[in-house]
Design a protein around this motif. Sequence first.
Motif, PDB file in Angstrom:
ATOM      1  N   GLU A  53      37.921  24.586 -44.653  1.00  0.00           N
ATOM      2  CA  GLU A  53      39.229  25.226 -44.580  1.00  0.00           C
ATOM      3  C   GLU A  53      39.094  26.618 -43.981  1.00  0.00           C
ATOM      4  OE1 GLU A  53      42.363  24.261 -45.070  1.00  0.00           O
ATOM      5  OE2 GLU A  53      41.645  22.243 -45.482  1.00  0.00           O
ATOM      6  N   SER A  54      40.033  26.983 -43.174  1.00  0.00           N
ATOM      7  CA  SER A  54      40.040  28.302 -42.561  1.00  0.00           C
ATOM      8  C   SER A  54      40.653  29.301 -43.534  1.00  0.00           C
ATOM      9  CB  SER A  54      40.858  28.258 -41.272  1.00  0.00           C
ATOM     10  OG  SER A  54      41.007  29.555 -40.764  1.00  0.00           O
ATOM     11  N   PRO A  55      40.072  30.503 -43.632  1.00  0.00           N
ATOM     12  CA  PRO A  55      40.644  31.505 -44.515  1.00  0.00           C
ATOM     13  C   PRO A  55      41.903  32.162 -43.950  1.00  0.00           C
ATOM     14  CG  PRO A  55      38.761  32.403 -43.365  1.00  0.00           C
ATOM     15  CD  PRO A  55      38.857  30.943 -42.978  1.00  0.00           C
ATOM     16  N   LYS A  56      42.272  31.821 -42.719  1.00  0.00           N
ATOM     17  CA  LYS A  56      43.457  32.409 -42.100  1.00  0.00           C
ATOM     18  C   LYS A  56      44.137  31.357 -41.233  1.00  0.00           C
ATOM     19  CE  LYS A  56      41.048  34.175 -38.021  1.00  0.00           C
ATOM     20  NZ  LYS A  56      40.843  35.319 -37.165  1.00  0.00           N
ATOM     21  N   PRO A  57      45.422  31.559 -40.923  1.00  0.00           N
ATOM     22  CA  PRO A  57      46.109  30.618 -40.033  1.00  0.00           C
ATOM     23  C   PRO A  57      45.492  30.670 -38.633  1.00  0.00           C
ATOM     24  CG  PRO A  57      47.666  32.130 -41.074  1.00  0.00           C
ATOM     25  CD  PRO A  57      46.292  32.625 -41.395  1.00  0.00           C
ATOM     26  N   LEU A  58      45.406  29.520 -38.012  1.00  0.00           N
ATOM     27  CA  LEU A  58      44.848  29.427 -36.658  1.00  0.00           C
ATOM     28  C   LEU A  58      45.845  28.784 -35.724  1.00  0.00           C
ATOM     29  CD1 LEU A  58      41.257  28.209 -37.529  1.00  0.00           C
ATOM     30  CD2 LEU A  58      41.907  30.474 -36.741  1.00  0.00           C
ATOM     31  N   PRO A  59      45.780  29.066 -34.469  1.00  0.00           N
ATOM     32  CA  PRO A  59      44.917  30.020 -33.789  1.00  0.00           C
ATOM     33  C   PRO A  59      45.533  31.425 -33.816  1.00  0.00           C
ATOM     34  CG  PRO A  59      46.214  28.891 -32.154  1.00  0.00           C
ATOM     35  CD  PRO A  59      46.585  28.296 -33.505  1.00  0.00           C
ATOM     36  N   ASP A  60      44.706  32.423 -33.501  1.00  0.00           N
ATOM     37  CA  ASP A  60      45.208  33.791 -33.376  1.00  0.00           C
ATOM     38  C   ASP A  60      45.939  33.951 -32.048  1.00  0.00           C
ATOM     39  OD1 ASP A  60      44.023  34.859 -35.793  1.00  0.00           O
ATOM     40  OD2 ASP A  60      42.107  34.681 -34.768  1.00  0.00           O
ATOM     41  N   TRP A  61      45.480  33.208 -31.036  1.00  0.00           N
ATOM     42  CA  TRP A  61      46.087  33.272 -29.713  1.00  0.00           C
ATOM     43  C   TRP A  61      45.917  31.928 -29.016  1.00  0.00           C
ATOM     44  CZ3 TRP A  61      42.192  32.435 -26.188  1.00  0.00           C
ATOM     45  CH2 TRP A  61      40.897  32.774 -26.576  1.00  0.00           C
ATOM     46  N   ALA A  62      46.819  31.653 -28.096  1.00  0.00           N
ATOM     47  CA  ALA A  62      46.768  30.420 -27.314  1.00  0.00           C
ATOM     48  C   ALA A  62      47.145  30.738 -25.872  1.00  0.00           C
ATOM     49  CB  ALA A  62      47.717  29.370 -27.887  1.00  0.00           C
ATOM     50  N   ILE A  63      46.375  30.184 -24.961  1.00  0.00           N
ATOM     51  CA  ILE A  63      46.661  30.331 -23.536  1.00  0.00           C
ATOM     52  C   ILE A  63      47.227  28.997 -23.078  1.00  0.00           C
ATOM     53  CG2 ILE A  63      45.704  30.748 -21.255  1.00  0.00           C
ATOM     54  CD1 ILE A  63      43.393  32.252 -22.724  1.00  0.00           C
ATOM     55  N   ILE A  64      48.436  29.028 -22.582  1.00  0.00           N
ATOM     56  CA  ILE A  64      49.090  27.809 -22.114  1.00  0.00           C
ATOM     57  C   ILE A  64      49.568  28.054 -20.689  1.00  0.00           C
ATOM     58  CG2 ILE A  64      49.769  27.165 -24.451  1.00  0.00           C
ATOM     59  CD1 ILE A  64      52.608  28.076 -23.781  1.00  0.00           C
ATOM     60  N   GLY A  65      49.973  27.012 -20.013  1.00  0.00           N
ATOM     61  CA  GLY A  65      50.519  27.195 -18.674  1.00  0.00           C
ATOM     62  C   GLY A  65      50.285  26.012 -17.779  1.00  0.00           C
ATOM     63  N   ALA A  66      50.555  26.235 -16.531  1.00  0.00           N
ATOM     64  CA  ALA A  66      50.441  25.197 -15.515  1.00  0.00           C
ATOM     65  C   ALA A  66      48.978  24.852 -15.258  1.00  0.00           C
ATOM     66  CB  ALA A  66      51.090  25.673 -14.217  1.00  0.00           C
ATOM     67  N   ALA A  67      48.753  23.630 -14.821  1.00  0.00           N
ATOM     68  CA  ALA A  67      47.404  23.230 -14.399  1.00  0.00           C
ATOM     69  C   ALA A  67      46.995  24.099 -13.213  1.00  0.00           C
ATOM     70  CB  ALA A  67      47.407  21.756 -14.013  1.00  0.00           C
ATOM     71  N   LYS A  68      45.726  24.418 -13.152  1.00  0.00           N
ATOM     72  CA  LYS A  68      45.162  25.227 -12.059  1.00  0.00           C
ATOM     73  C   LYS A  68      45.745  26.637 -12.017  1.00  0.00           C
ATOM     74  CE  LYS A  68      42.742  21.761 -10.655  1.00  0.00           C
ATOM     75  NZ  LYS A  68      41.368  21.689 -11.063  1.00  0.00           N
ATOM     76  N   SER A  69      46.108  27.177 -13.193  1.00  0.00           N
ATOM     77  CA  SER A  69      46.654  28.539 -13.228  1.00  0.00           C
ATOM     78  C   SER A  69      45.681  29.530 -13.862  1.00  0.00           C
ATOM     79  CB  SER A  69      47.984  28.555 -13.981  1.00  0.00           C
ATOM     80  OG  SER A  69      47.797  28.196 -15.336  1.00  0.00           O
ATOM     81  N   ALA A  70      44.408  29.177 -13.929  1.00  0.00           N
ATOM     82  CA  ALA A  70      43.327  30.036 -14.434  1.00  0.00           C
ATOM     83  C   ALA A  70      43.269  30.113 -15.948  1.00  0.00           C
ATOM     84  CB  ALA A  70      43.401  31.422 -13.812  1.00  0.00           C
ATOM     85  N   THR A  71      43.767  29.092 -16.661  1.00  0.00           N
ATOM     86  CA  THR A  71      43.660  29.099 -18.121  1.00  0.00           C
ATOM     87  C   THR A  71      42.192  29.068 -18.554  1.00  0.00           C
ATOM     88  OG1 THR A  71      43.932  26.693 -18.211  1.00  0.00           O
ATOM     89  CG2 THR A  71      45.916  28.031 -18.515  1.00  0.00           C
ATOM     90  N   THR A  72      41.366  28.306 -17.866  1.00  0.00           N
ATOM     91  CA  THR A  72      39.940  28.229 -18.206  1.00  0.00           C
ATOM     92  C   THR A  72      39.253  29.569 -18.004  1.00  0.00           C
ATOM     93  OG1 THR A  72      39.878  25.888 -17.614  1.00  0.00           O
ATOM     94  CG2 THR A  72      37.770  27.036 -17.699  1.00  0.00           C
ATOM     95  N   SER A  73      39.525  30.220 -16.895  1.00  0.00           N
ATOM     96  CA  SER A  73      38.905  31.520 -16.605  1.00  0.00           C
ATOM     97  C   SER A  73      39.301  32.572 -17.627  1.00  0.00           C
ATOM     98  CB  SER A  73      39.304  32.003 -15.208  1.00  0.00           C
ATOM     99  OG  SER A  73      38.820  31.133 -14.232  1.00  0.00           O
ATOM    100  N   LEU A  74      40.579  32.639 -17.958  1.00  0.00           N
ATOM    101  CA  LEU A  74      41.019  33.623 -18.927  1.00  0.00           C
ATOM    102  C   LEU A  74      40.425  33.340 -20.303  1.00  0.00           C
ATOM    103  CD1 LEU A  74      42.614  36.118 -19.697  1.00  0.00           C
ATOM    104  CD2 LEU A  74      44.640  34.654 -19.967  1.00  0.00           C
ATOM    105  N   CYS A  75      40.395  32.078 -20.696  1.00  0.00           N
ATOM    106  CA  CYS A  75      39.822  31.714 -21.991  1.00  0.00           C
ATOM    107  C   CYS A  75      38.337  32.101 -22.048  1.00  0.00           C
ATOM    108  CB  CYS A  75      39.994  30.218 -22.238  1.00  0.00           C
ATOM    109  SG  CYS A  75      39.544  29.696 -23.905  1.00  0.00           S
ATOM    110  N   ALA A  76      37.587  31.800 -20.993  1.00  0.00           N
ATOM    111  CA  ALA A  76      36.161  32.142 -20.950  1.00  0.00           C
ATOM    112  C   ALA A  76      35.957  33.656 -20.998  1.00  0.00           C
ATOM    113  CB  ALA A  76      35.528  31.562 -19.699  1.00  0.00           C
TER     114      ALA A  76
END
Length: 158
Positions: A53-76
């Motif tokens: 169990e997590s001691p806090k609500p998850l997630p703290d942040w989420a990156i969403i958006g269009a495919a090929k809009s750099a979500t992977t790069s920003l997350c990394a």
Amino acid sequence: MTTATADSTASNQPGNGGATAGLPGEVQGRIAAFFERQFAERMRTHPADRAAESPKPLPDWAIIGAAKSATTSLCATLQAMPGVAPVAIKESDYFASERMHALGQAWYASLWEGGAARGESCGEASTAYTRRPMHEGAAERLAASNPDCRVVYLVREP
């Protein structure tokens, strides 16, 4: 070649909103089989019995958006920062479908391998959360999980 029956079609799979309803039965069956393999792989990679169990609500942040809009790069980039826990699966699709969400908060918390317990910031990136009507209810499930979650919506110009 076998033809899928009505009971095994992708349109009957939880969470896809009947997106394949107009396709021939054989195609629906192949799509259903694909999603079954994806689901099985996620369960094998992150079994629920490893979850805590997590001691806090998850997630703290989420990156969403269009495919090929750099979500992977920003997350990394964010996950390389001190105090940010890396997520084991970039696109867990936990909030995208009722089926994944049914795995529970403990399974979801296990994706950060204890990061929440260490007080680290936990977040993920997924383009699936913006695919409506295919993944209806993703925003509602995310908000219910953590109303204070910060959401970054990335767009791009074609």
